[in-house]
Design a protein around this motif. Structure first.
Motif, mmCIF file in Angstrom:
data_model
loop_
_atom_site.group_PDB
_atom_site.id
_atom_site.type_symbol
_atom_site.label_atom_id
_atom_site.label_comp_id
_atom_site.label_asym_id
_atom_site.label_seq_id
_atom_site.Cartn_x
_atom_site.Cartn_y
_atom_site.Cartn_z
ATOM 1 N N SER A 103 9.972 2.331 7.611
ATOM 2 C CA SER A 103 11.372 1.906 7.587
ATOM 3 C C SER A 103 11.622 0.964 6.410
ATOM 4 O O SER A 103 12.599 1.113 5.665
ATOM 5 C CB SER A 103 11.732 1.219 8.910
ATOM 6 O OG SER A 103 13.030 0.666 8.872
ATOM 7 N N LEU A 104 10.714 -0.012 6.226
ATOM 8 C CA LEU A 104 10.834 -0.927 5.090
ATOM 9 C C LEU A 104 10.755 -0.173 3.766
ATOM 10 O O LEU A 104 11.514 -0.451 2.832
ATOM 11 C CB LEU A 104 9.725 -1.981 5.155
ATOM 12 C CG LEU A 104 9.908 -3.140 6.134
ATOM 13 C CD1 LEU A 104 8.652 -4.018 6.144
ATOM 14 C CD2 LEU A 104 11.130 -3.971 5.772
ATOM 15 N N LYS A 105 9.823 0.750 3.682
ATOM 16 C CA LYS A 105 9.677 1.533 2.452
ATOM 17 C C LYS A 105 10.961 2.277 2.126
ATOM 18 O O LYS A 105 11.407 2.302 0.972
ATOM 19 C CB LYS A 105 8.526 2.534 2.597
ATOM 20 C CG LYS A 105 8.316 3.411 1.364
ATOM 21 C CD LYS A 105 7.182 4.404 1.592
ATOM 22 C CE LYS A 105 7.003 5.312 0.364
ATOM 23 N NZ LYS A 105 5.880 6.279 0.571
ATOM 24 N N MET A 109 7.705 -8.529 28.277
ATOM 25 C CA MET A 109 8.243 -8.594 26.922
ATOM 26 C C MET A 109 7.834 -7.355 26.144
ATOM 27 O O MET A 109 6.661 -6.989 26.107
ATOM 28 C CB MET A 109 7.694 -9.841 26.221
ATOM 29 C CG MET A 109 8.269 -10.104 24.856
ATOM 30 S SD MET A 109 9.886 -10.862 24.973
ATOM 31 C CE MET A 109 10.754 -9.911 23.746
ATOM 32 N N VAL A 110 8.807 -6.706 25.513
ATOM 33 C CA VAL A 110 8.510 -5.584 24.628
ATOM 34 C C VAL A 110 8.015 -6.135 23.299
ATOM 35 O O VAL A 110 8.647 -7.000 22.689
ATOM 36 C CB VAL A 110 9.759 -4.706 24.406
ATOM 37 C CG1 VAL A 110 9.470 -3.600 23.394
ATOM 38 C CG2 VAL A 110 10.226 -4.105 25.735
ATOM 39 N N GLU A 111 6.876 -5.647 22.841
ATOM 40 C CA GLU A 111 6.286 -6.098 21.584
ATOM 41 C C GLU A 111 7.257 -5.888 20.425
ATOM 42 O O GLU A 111 7.983 -4.893 20.366
ATOM 43 C CB GLU A 111 4.994 -5.324 21.318
ATOM 44 C CG GLU A 111 4.285 -5.704 20.038
ATOM 45 C CD GLU A 111 3.105 -4.794 19.732
ATOM 46 O OE1 GLU A 111 2.439 -5.013 18.705
ATOM 47 O OE2 GLU A 111 2.865 -3.860 20.530
ATOM 48 N N SER A 112 7.275 -6.826 19.508
ATOM 49 C CA SER A 112 8.131 -6.693 18.334
ATOM 50 C C SER A 112 7.585 -5.612 17.409
ATOM 51 O O SER A 112 6.573 -4.978 17.692
ATOM 52 C CB SER A 112 8.226 -8.033 17.605
ATOM 53 O OG SER A 112 9.272 -8.014 16.663
ATOM 54 N N LEU A 113 8.243 -5.393 16.266
ATOM 55 C CA LEU A 113 7.856 -4.326 15.337
ATOM 56 C C LEU A 113 6.473 -4.582 14.751
ATOM 57 O O LEU A 113 5.706 -3.644 14.529
ATOM 58 C CB LEU A 113 8.890 -4.221 14.208
ATOM 59 C CG LEU A 113 10.328 -3.945 14.640
ATOM 60 C CD1 LEU A 113 11.249 -3.938 13.427
ATOM 61 C CD2 LEU A 113 10.438 -2.619 15.382
ATOM 62 N N ASN A 114 6.170 -5.820 14.427
ATOM 63 C CA ASN A 114 4.861 -6.263 13.970
ATOM 64 C C ASN A 114 4.269 -5.356 12.886
ATOM 65 O O ASN A 114 4.868 -5.199 11.818
ATOM 66 C CB ASN A 114 3.930 -6.433 15.170
ATOM 67 C CG ASN A 114 4.384 -7.572 16.082
ATOM 68 O OD1 ASN A 114 5.080 -8.487 15.643
ATOM 69 N ND2 ASN A 114 4.012 -7.528 17.344
ATOM 70 N N ASP A 115 3.118 -4.736 13.153
ATOM 71 C CA ASP A 115 2.455 -3.928 12.124
ATOM 72 C C ASP A 115 2.497 -2.434 12.433
ATOM 73 O O ASP A 115 1.639 -1.669 11.985
ATOM 74 C CB ASP A 115 1.011 -4.384 11.941
ATOM 75 C CG ASP A 115 0.194 -4.320 13.230
ATOM 76 O OD1 ASP A 115 0.799 -4.165 14.319
ATOM 77 O OD2 ASP A 115 -1.042 -4.435 13.148
ATOM 78 N N ASN A 116 3.500 -2.006 13.188
ATOM 79 C CA ASN A 116 3.642 -0.578 13.483
ATOM 80 C C ASN A 116 3.891 0.196 12.185
ATOM 81 O O ASN A 116 4.808 -0.133 11.432
ATOM 82 C CB ASN A 116 4.803 -0.363 14.461
ATOM 83 C CG ASN A 116 4.883 1.061 14.980
ATOM 84 O OD1 ASN A 116 4.933 2.020 14.213
ATOM 85 N ND2 ASN A 116 4.910 1.213 16.296
ATOM 86 N N PRO A 117 3.106 1.229 11.898
ATOM 87 C CA PRO A 117 3.276 1.990 10.645
ATOM 88 C C PRO A 117 4.675 2.588 10.474
ATOM 89 O O PRO A 117 5.159 2.712 9.343
ATOM 90 C CB PRO A 117 2.212 3.091 10.756
ATOM 91 C CG PRO A 117 1.162 2.511 11.655
ATOM 92 C CD PRO A 117 1.927 1.686 12.658
ATOM 93 N N GLU A 174 0.825 -1.207 0.000
ATOM 94 C CA GLU A 174 0.000 0.000 0.000
ATOM 95 C C GLU A 174 0.858 1.255 0.000
ATOM 96 O O GLU A 174 0.548 2.235 -0.683
ATOM 97 C CB GLU A 174 -0.929 -0.001 1.213
ATOM 98 C CG GLU A 174 -2.029 -1.049 1.139
ATOM 99 C CD GLU A 174 -2.844 -1.111 2.421
ATOM 100 O OE1 GLU A 174 -2.542 -0.323 3.353
ATOM 101 O OE2 GLU A 174 -3.763 -1.944 2.508
ATOM 102 N N GLN A 175 1.947 1.226 0.750
ATOM 103 C CA GLN A 175 2.831 2.391 0.835
ATOM 104 C C GLN A 175 3.585 2.638 -0.475
ATOM 105 O O GLN A 175 3.800 3.774 -0.869
ATOM 106 C CB GLN A 175 3.834 2.202 1.984
ATOM 107 C CG GLN A 175 3.244 2.375 3.364
ATOM 108 C CD GLN A 175 2.811 3.801 3.632
ATOM 109 O OE1 GLN A 175 3.520 4.752 3.300
ATOM 110 N NE2 GLN A 175 1.631 3.967 4.199
ATOM 111 N N LEU A 176 3.967 1.574 -1.152
ATOM 112 C CA LEU A 176 4.769 1.714 -2.373
ATOM 113 C C LEU A 176 3.921 1.994 -3.604
ATOM 114 O O LEU A 176 4.399 2.604 -4.573
ATOM 115 C CB LEU A 176 5.604 0.444 -2.594
ATOM 116 C CG LEU A 176 6.726 0.208 -1.600
ATOM 117 C CD1 LEU A 176 7.340 -1.172 -1.817
ATOM 118 C CD2 LEU A 176 7.805 1.278 -1.719
ATOM 119 N N GLY A 177 2.692 1.527 -3.623
ATOM 120 C CA GLY A 177 1.807 1.797 -4.743
ATOM 121 C C GLY A 177 2.012 0.870 -5.927
ATOM 122 O O GLY A 177 2.753 -0.117 -5.867
#
Length: 342
Positions: free
Chosen positions: A334-336, A321-329, A91-94
């Protein structure tokens, strides 16, 4: 848009069994442990050890563990979050990009993902192994497999790889944000627990055949000193998160989990660190696992159940436990940025 103009992105996670059953776990463990980059011993010995000893002993117990984290609707947590990451990144990349997801072991396989991409005559393919810190057994194995497949193609587009993103600032901000959801000051100590590796694998990333480390030690080693040293990158990630979250150096410890067999693995071991902290009177622990970008069996069971129970048996009171990155926008951003960067 003409498919020939599209750019491809291949996200690759480690993998997960198809089901929380002994046969499915047996298939997963066999493929995983038979990888020569994971278990770097001669193939005959690897066959005997994996198929004759490890898998028969571990499959049923591992299946039972997987069943405790398996969601009735969403299935494997790692698969669930990986699919979300793929969709959100798309969605972010289009439309200019086509994003595929693969697992290094089991399904969807790298072969099946690349087969889809091959027929699209993509302008380029960027491969992102979803491991922040480079290791031959993780990112190296993914890159090796992708090259093995693509080299058989008649038409080969421009292919590039993201080997490491251990200090990416948006990723670091996400880990820190998740940590700050907890009242960090209320915890006696903070652990940064990373996936372990056999010590012998560390030196193999150095072209000379042995890793030469500075006298100052891993806790102060800069990533630039030994660029592909997994331990160096783990400490680089830790320092960045600690600085962003305001955690002082005297309040945290770096350690390594999930060791297998009797050969020496990277130390200190998480289990030994828990013993030491408990004996020092530490009662409440907060744990980051920055080697993982999605919650999985290592975070949901190994730390939150196995290590938490072990710590409490020794007199501790809480392991959070600290939640992993998961679906954080922010993680998707960062991936984009990793996709768009050169």
């Amino acid at each position: 848009m003409n498919n020939q103009r599209k750019k491809g992105v291949l996200l690759v996670q480690l993998g997960t069994p198809d089901a929380p059953s002994a046969p499915a776990v047996r298939r997963y463990l066999t493929e995983f442990l038979m990888d020569g980059r994971v278990m770097d011993i001669p193939v005959l010995g690897r066959n005997l050890l994996v198929k004759g000893v490890i898998v028969p002993k571990r499959a049923a117990a591992s299946a039972e563990t997987y069943s405790t984290i398996w969601d009735e609707v969403n299935g494997s947590p790692l698969m669930y979050y990986s699919i979300l990451q793929q969709k959100m990144l798309q969605e972010q990349l289009g439309e200019e990009y086509h994003v595929e997801l693969a697992m290094r072991y089991q399904n969807p396989s790298i072969e099946s993902a690349l087969e889809k991409m091959q027929g699209m005559y993509l302008e380029s393919i960027k491969v992102i192994p979803l491991f922040p810190q480079y290791a031959s057994a993780t990112s190296g194995s993914v890159i090796d497999k992708v090259m093995e497949i693509i080299r058989t193609w008649q038409y080969i587009p421009k292919v590039s790889f993201v080997s490491s993103f251990c200090e990416d600032d948006l990723m670091i901000e996400t880990y820190a944000e998740h940590g700050l959801r907890h009242d960090i000051d209320s915890f006696d100590h903070v652990l940064f627990s990373y996936h372990g590796l056999p010590v012998r694998q560390l030196g193999k990333v150095d072209p000379s055949g042995k890793l030469v480390c500075p006298d100052t030690g891993c806790d102060t080693c800069k990533k630039e000193t030994n660029t592909f040293c997994y331990v160096s990158q783990c400490y680089a990630t830790t320092r960045a998160i600690a600085e962003k979250a305001g955690i002082s150096k005297d309040k945290y410890t770096v350690c390594f989990q999930s060791r297998l067999g009797k050969t020496p693995w990277i130390q200190p071991y998480t289990s030994d660190t828990l013993h030491d902290l408990a004996h020092r009177g530490v009662k409440r622990l907060l744990v980051f696992s920055p080697a993982f970008v999605s919650d999985c069996i290592e975070t949901l069971d190994e730390i939150q159940v196995e290590y938490a129970n072990e710590f409490k048996e020794m007199g501790g009171e809480e392991v959070a436990m600290v939640e992993s990155l998961n679906d954080n926008p922010r993680w998707i951003q960062s991936l984009k940025r990793l996709v768009l960067s050169n």
